[in-house]
Design a protein around this motif. Structure first.
Motif, PDB file in Angstrom:
ATOM      1  N   LEU A   1       0.818  -1.222   0.000  1.00  0.00           N
ATOM      2  CA  LEU A   1       0.000   0.000   0.000  1.00  0.00           C
ATOM      3  C   LEU A   1       0.845   1.263   0.000  1.00  0.00           C
ATOM      4  CD1 LEU A   1      -2.711  -1.069   2.612  1.00  0.00           C
ATOM      5  CD2 LEU A   1      -2.915  -1.073   0.117  1.00  0.00           C
ATOM      6  N   ASP A   2       2.167   1.102   0.113  1.00  0.00           N
ATOM      7  CA  ASP A   2       3.091   2.237   0.219  1.00  0.00           C
ATOM      8  C   ASP A   2       2.688   3.142   1.384  1.00  0.00           C
ATOM      9  OD1 ASP A   2       5.355   3.684  -0.613  1.00  0.00           O
ATOM     10  OD2 ASP A   2       4.123   5.122  -1.724  1.00  0.00           O
ATOM     11  N   ASN A   3       2.432   2.500   2.516  1.00  0.00           N
ATOM     12  CA  ASN A   3       1.930   3.198   3.697  1.00  0.00           C
ATOM     13  C   ASN A   3       3.030   3.218   4.758  1.00  0.00           C
ATOM     14  OD1 ASN A   3       0.628   3.766   6.233  1.00  0.00           O
ATOM     15  ND2 ASN A   3      -1.331   3.327   5.248  1.00  0.00           N
ATOM     16  N   ALA A   4       3.605   4.389   4.991  1.00  0.00           N
ATOM     17  CA  ALA A   4       4.720   4.517   5.934  1.00  0.00           C
ATOM     18  C   ALA A   4       4.284   4.250   7.367  1.00  0.00           C
ATOM     19  CB  ALA A   4       5.332   5.915   5.829  1.00  0.00           C
ATOM     20  N   ILE A   5       3.028   4.549   7.696  1.00  0.00           N
ATOM     21  CA  ILE A   5       2.531   4.332   9.056  1.00  0.00           C
ATOM     22  C   ILE A   5       2.539   2.841   9.391  1.00  0.00           C
ATOM     23  CG2 ILE A   5       0.529   4.547  10.580  1.00  0.00           C
ATOM     24  CD1 ILE A   5      -0.173   7.118   9.146  1.00  0.00           C
TER      25      ILE A   5
ATOM     26  N   ASP B   1       5.446   2.864  -8.588  1.00  0.00           N
ATOM     27  CA  ASP B   1       6.284   3.802  -7.831  1.00  0.00           C
ATOM     28  C   ASP B   1       5.794   3.850  -6.389  1.00  0.00           C
ATOM     29  OD1 ASP B   1       7.804   4.432 -10.018  1.00  0.00           O
ATOM     30  OD2 ASP B   1       6.559   6.145 -10.604  1.00  0.00           O
ATOM     31  N   ARG B   2       6.728   3.653  -5.462  1.00  0.00           N
ATOM     32  CA  ARG B   2       6.378   3.659  -4.031  1.00  0.00           C
ATOM     33  C   ARG B   2       7.330   4.609  -3.316  1.00  0.00           C
ATOM     34  NH1 ARG B   2       7.069  -1.715  -1.640  1.00  0.00           N
ATOM     35  NH2 ARG B   2       8.177  -2.442  -3.480  1.00  0.00           N
ATOM     36  N   PRO B   3       7.062   5.898  -3.355  1.00  0.00           N
ATOM     37  CA  PRO B   3       8.004   6.876  -2.775  1.00  0.00           C
ATOM     38  C   PRO B   3       8.216   6.713  -1.279  1.00  0.00           C
ATOM     39  CG  PRO B   3       5.900   7.907  -3.364  1.00  0.00           C
ATOM     40  CD  PRO B   3       5.897   6.547  -3.975  1.00  0.00           C
ATOM     41  N   SER B   4       7.250   6.166  -0.563  1.00  0.00           N
ATOM     42  CA  SER B   4       7.376   6.058   0.897  1.00  0.00           C
ATOM     43  C   SER B   4       8.077   4.784   1.343  1.00  0.00           C
ATOM     44  CB  SER B   4       5.985   6.126   1.552  1.00  0.00           C
ATOM     45  OG  SER B   4       5.368   7.368   1.305  1.00  0.00           O
ATOM     46  N   THR B   5       8.057   3.749   0.501  1.00  0.00           N
ATOM     47  CA  THR B   5       8.594   2.460   0.941  1.00  0.00           C
ATOM     48  C   THR B   5       9.592   1.839  -0.029  1.00  0.00           C
ATOM     49  OG1 THR B   5       6.697   1.304  -0.048  1.00  0.00           O
ATOM     50  CG2 THR B   5       6.517   1.939   2.272  1.00  0.00           C
ATOM     51  N   ALA B   6       9.974   2.534  -1.078  1.00  0.00           N
ATOM     52  CA  ALA B   6      10.918   1.970  -2.050  1.00  0.00           C
ATOM     53  C   ALA B   6      12.280   1.689  -1.428  1.00  0.00           C
ATOM     54  CB  ALA B   6      11.067   2.919  -3.241  1.00  0.00           C
ATOM     55  N   PHE B   7      12.582   2.372  -0.316  1.00  0.00           N
ATOM     56  CA  PHE B   7      13.891   2.194   0.324  1.00  0.00           C
ATOM     57  C   PHE B   7      14.113   0.776   0.833  1.00  0.00           C
ATOM     58  CE2 PHE B   7      10.973   3.224   3.697  1.00  0.00           C
ATOM     59  CZ  PHE B   7      11.392   2.443   4.775  1.00  0.00           C
TER      60      PHE B   7
END
Length: 311
Positions: free
Chosen positions: A135-139, A208-214
């Motif tokens: 979900l690309d959810n940082a929380i 693209d997952r800007p919050s979790t691609a790391f």
């Protein structure tokens, strides 16, 4: 301050009392002859400044009190006593800097045990992280990091290396490897189940997952953060500030990397699977290396301080 409750064989009581009396930083000595029933013996109680605790406990073990009697240690949250304050003032060093090696070994031994509860927590954390990466959810990623119990075995392994405890090292390594293997295997099944329900898709994983691609793109910062977190986590354990471990847990990407590797594996994405595995291994290596070096440094500093105050 620490409170010690000792059960001593009658032939050892006088020697134990003399040891306590000549240890700088002790106070509130109480001797109860013949009070112990199992094992039979005398009861000796005292309070000791934390910075003098490791030396006293080591000397008590040298008297075989841990095999012939008992050594129980408790933290004192509040002590309203001028004598206690003088004991802390007389003891060299600061209590926050003191390392109780026996306590550390015992705590990490418990935290690094491969148990049903440990497997449940690491598996649940990995499944939560799987939802977070899709979900690309940082929380959700932060929540999974906080739930994950993997710092216990990592700290146990570092402690075992410094203290040369092969059994603790094997126990910690087993908990770490088996824990992640089980968690990732279950998460692969969880991912396939979520895909069957239509809640996970390969397109979500590869978007693209800007919050979790790391979590699948390891770099120098991954190792640097792992090292810093390893130092902070080790210091929080040795200084009894265990509440800081939550902050340490959400600083590294062990569980999220394992989750991403499992989800990617379920979809046959070898690139993300390998990238996440590298991230996982890099973080584990950084934490163990930092934890071991931190403990070695603390051990050396404390030994140097003892030598300086030795007559």
């Amino acid at each position: 301050m620490l409170h010690l409750r000792l059960i001593t064989p009658p032939d050892k009581t006088d020697e134990v009392v003399r040891l306590v009396e000549r240890t700088v930083g002790t106070t509130h000595l109480v001797v109860l002859p013949g009070s112990a029933r199992n094992p039979v013996g005398d009861v000796v109680m005292c309070d000791v400044a934390r910075e003098a605790g490791d030396e006293l406990i080591g000397a008590l073990r040298a008297l075989d009190l841990d095999t012939r009697g008992s050594i129980a240690v408790e933290n004192i949250d509040l002590s309203l006593s001028d004598r206690a304050q003088r004991a802390k003032d007389e003891a060299p060093g600061e209590g926050a800097d003191a390392v109780l090696w026996e306590h550390l070994a015992d705590a990490t031994h418990e935290e690094s045990t491969l148990s049903v509860t440990y497997l449940a927590f690491i598996t649940l954390a990995t499944m939560i992280a799987a939802c977070g990466v899709v979900l690309d959810n940082a929380i959700l990623i932060v929540g999974a990091m906080a739930v994950g119990p993997e710092f216990g075995p990592l700290a146990g392994f570092s402690t075992a290396l410094v203290q040369r405890h092969p059994r603790l090292a094997l126990r910690s390594l087993t908990a770490l490897l088996v824990g992640f293997a089980v968690a990732m295997a279950v998460t692969v099944g969880f991912s396939l189940f979520m895909d069957w329900l239509g809640l996970f898709t390969k397109e979500q994983l590869e978007a693209d997952r800007p919050s979790t691609a790391f979590v699948y793109a390891p770099d120098a910062f991954s190792f640097v953060v792992a090292v810093l977190a390893g130092i902070a986590g080790t210091l929080s354990l040795t200084s009894a500030k265990s509440g800081l471990l939550v902050g340490v847990a959400i600083s590294v990407t062990t569980v999220p990397a394992a989750a991403n590797a499992a989800v990617a594996l379920s979809y046959g994405d070898t690139e993300q699977t390998w990238g996440s595995t590298e991230q996982l291994l890099l973080n584990l290596l950084g934490i163990v290396l930092a934890g071991t070096l931190t403990l070695l440094t603390q051990k050396w500093l404390w030994a140097s301080q003892r030598e300086r105050r030795a007559p």
